[in-house]
Design an enzyme around this catalytic site. Structure first.
Site, mmCIF file in Angstrom:
data_model
loop_
_atom_site.group_PDB
_atom_site.id
_atom_site.type_symbol
_atom_site.label_atom_id
_atom_site.label_comp_id
_atom_site.label_asym_id
_atom_site.label_seq_id
_atom_site.Cartn_x
_atom_site.Cartn_y
_atom_site.Cartn_z
ATOM 1 C CG ASP A 14 68.062 30.559 31.156
ATOM 2 O OD1 ASP A 14 68.860 30.206 32.056
ATOM 3 O OD2 ASP A 14 67.325 29.764 30.552
ATOM 4 C CD GLU A 175 61.495 25.895 33.164
ATOM 5 O OE1 GLU A 175 61.768 25.617 34.348
ATOM 6 O OE2 GLU A 175 62.020 25.287 32.209
HETATM 7 C C1 6LW Z 1 66.199 28.359 34.184
HETATM 8 C C2 6LW Z 1 64.902 27.678 33.934
HETATM 9 C C3 6LW Z 1 65.337 26.371 33.388
HETATM 10 O O1 6LW Z 1 66.150 29.226 35.269
HETATM 11 O O2 6LW Z 1 66.656 26.176 33.593
HETATM 12 O O3 6LW Z 1 65.042 24.284 32.594
HETATM 13 C C4 6LW Z 1 67.097 27.182 34.467
HETATM 14 N N1 6LW Z 1 64.612 25.538 32.830
HETATM 15 O O4 6LW Z 1 64.063 28.375 33.035
HETATM 16 C C5 6LW Z 1 68.538 27.469 34.205
HETATM 17 O O5 6LW Z 1 68.739 27.769 32.844
#
Ligand code: 6LW
Length: 496
Positions: A14, A175
């Protein structure tokens, strides 16, 4: 000059990046590790030095009782009005939080709780001085998509209603949003598809900060899904421009093993992809597996192999790359002339505050050798663990005059005596070749392989975690405190 991704290796997922003048700063999520939010600095985007961790105090980071892979989720770092801000989620408290500093090489503030739900919060400073927060839908009760509101960074209060500004292209899990302003456009970028093999990055734009946003016809503009690339799960990106106007995306990707049964165990790592903008004003990726030469990358070198020795008799504290599982009990880690004394502890299979300190495994070909002064106490374990989570780890340890290996793979567990020690100073070595781990007793320059396990059993795909393997030192005193010391640790690796 051969710039090879990943640019930051090991479980550093991330990534979020910002620039101040000619200096780039990058931060990663850190889950149940302490200290949290590792922070890196670079001047050329390919050579990165860790300059610290942003969450170093218990009052900043409460991870007690946190489960593996929960805790500190994706951060965003931004440089706004001559101050650095990091906004992030602590799933342990269920809050989105904001820390800040004027000097990223120094300490960061205590977290300010924000009136903001969901995960993956981001910040955008508009040219009129207004600051906006973006993020995902709250887990229950909100329509999936990316939400936005104006926010007061001083109080954490919202200054406008929380509004759904995009549902993405319709793939699952929109996200990791970020908003940018370029050439009179507002660009909204996000990850979709989930952080596994369907991961992708999509981008949208509008003339207005709150939309409506039109989707790029070339979406997803960054992905390796359904390709044969050895870099998979590409997504969760952030964009940055150089002082000369070149654009780059940092993103996470995994280096996979296996043929038809793809798996990874080094975690989601930080990669870079140069970006070019089309005449119509959309981003095109100019490389990920093989990066084009850039003047900015001049001087880039990566050593083909490296060896690092940590001599605990000369250390007084752990350097930035070392990490604990949950908040460490400081009294359980004592540096002295004899080396590092580890005390207390609990089973690594428990959710608690184990006496554990480790390093992210960041290459397939990797060895971690610990020189241990054991008091042969029959009620204390001291050794090395290959740790993925509390439910998936392999412990290679001394107890009394015996050497043991514990394999904890979900509900499968074995405990086997694999050797004996005939002197107080013992060398335990874990070595990995990418396919398997070998557990080796080094005595009088002779190496005896006492056990092994295939790496797939410590992979994300088997363990179901977000992270990669940490190899570290641990102790577990079951009845009385014993005085075991770690003299030194030697790490060797080959860069692939
Ligand atoms: C992160 C989100 C995700 O906050 O995993 O699967 C979480 N997507 O973007 C942790 O890496």
């Amino acid at each position: 000059m051969n710039v090879q991704n990943p640019i930051i290796r090991g479980t550093y997922p991330d990534p979020s990046i910002c620039r101040r003048g000619r200096d780039y700063f990058l931060v990663n999520s850190s889950f149940d590790y302490f200290p949290g939010l590792p922070l890196f600095h670079s001047k050329n985007l390919v050579e990165w030095q860790q300059i610290g961790n942003c969450l170093t105090r218990d009052e900043q980071l409460d991870l007690k009782d946190v489960k593996s892979s929960l805790g500190i989720f994706a951060p965003t770092i931004r440089y706004i009005n001559e101050r650095f801000y990091i906004i992030f989620t602590n799933t342990n408290s269920g809050q989105n939080l904001l820390i800040q500093t004027a000097d990223p090489f120094g300490d960061w503030s205590n977290p300010l709780p924000l009136e903001w739900g969901g995960i993956d919060p981001s910040l955008f400073a508009d040219t009129d001085g207004k600051i906006y927060v973006q993020g995902t839908a709250e887990r229950w009760g909100e329509e999936k998509g990316i939400y936005q509101a104006e926010i007061d960074l001083a109080t954490g209060k919202l200054l406008s209603p929380r509004t759904l500004i995009s549902k993405g292209t319709g793939h699952k899990s929109p996200e990791g949003p970020h908003l940018y302003r370029k050439d009179d456009w507002y660009y909204l970028m996000m990850a979709e598809g989930g952080t596994e093999f369907g991961h992708m990055e999509t981008i949208f734009r509008s003339r207005c900060v709150n939309g409506p946003f039109e989707s790029f016809e070339g979406n997803p503009f960054l992905t390796n899904r359904s390709t044969g690339s050895k870099l998979q799960c590409v997504g969760h990106a952030d964009l940055v421009d150089s002082p000369t106007g070149d654009w780059f995306a940092v993103c996470l990707a995994t280096r996979i093993k296996g043929s038809h049964n793809y798996y990874h165990f080094l975690g989601r790592e930080t990669n870079i992809a140069p970006i070019e903008w089309t005449e119509e004003g959309w981003p095109i990726v100019r490389g990920l597996e093989l990066l084009p030469d850039f003047p900015l990358f001049e001087g880039y070198t990566r050593a083909p192999e490296s060896q690092t020795t940590y001599d605990f008799s000369t250390m007084t504290t752990f350097s930035d790359e070392w990490l604990h599982i949950s908040n460490p009990l400081a009294s359980n880690y004592q540096f002295c002339e004899a080396g590092l004394q580890l005390r207390g502890g609990c089973s690594l299979s428990e959710i608690g505050q184990p006496t554990f300190v480790g390093l992210r495994q960041d290459e397939f070909t990797y060895s971690f050798t610990a020189e241990i002064e054991s008091m042969k106490d029959t009620t204390a374990e001291i050794g090395v663990s290959v740790y993925m989570s509390h439910a998936y780890h392999v412990d290679f340890f001394i107890q009394g005059e015996a050497i043991w290996v514990r394999k904890k793979i979900g509900s499968l567990e074995s405990l086997e005596q694999v050797g004996t020690i005939n002197q107080s100073l013992t060398c335990l070595k874990v070595s990995c070749d990418g396919q398997r781990y070998q557990f080796v007793h080094v005595s009088d320059e002779k190496e005896s392989v006492l056990a092994e396990i295939e790496t797939i059993f410590l992979s994300t795909e088997i363990s179901g975690t977000f992270n990669g393997v940490i190899i570290g030192l641990y102790t577990w005193n079951k009845t009385v405190e014993s005085t075991n010391y770690i003299n030194k640790v030697q790490v060797k690796k080959i860069c692939e």
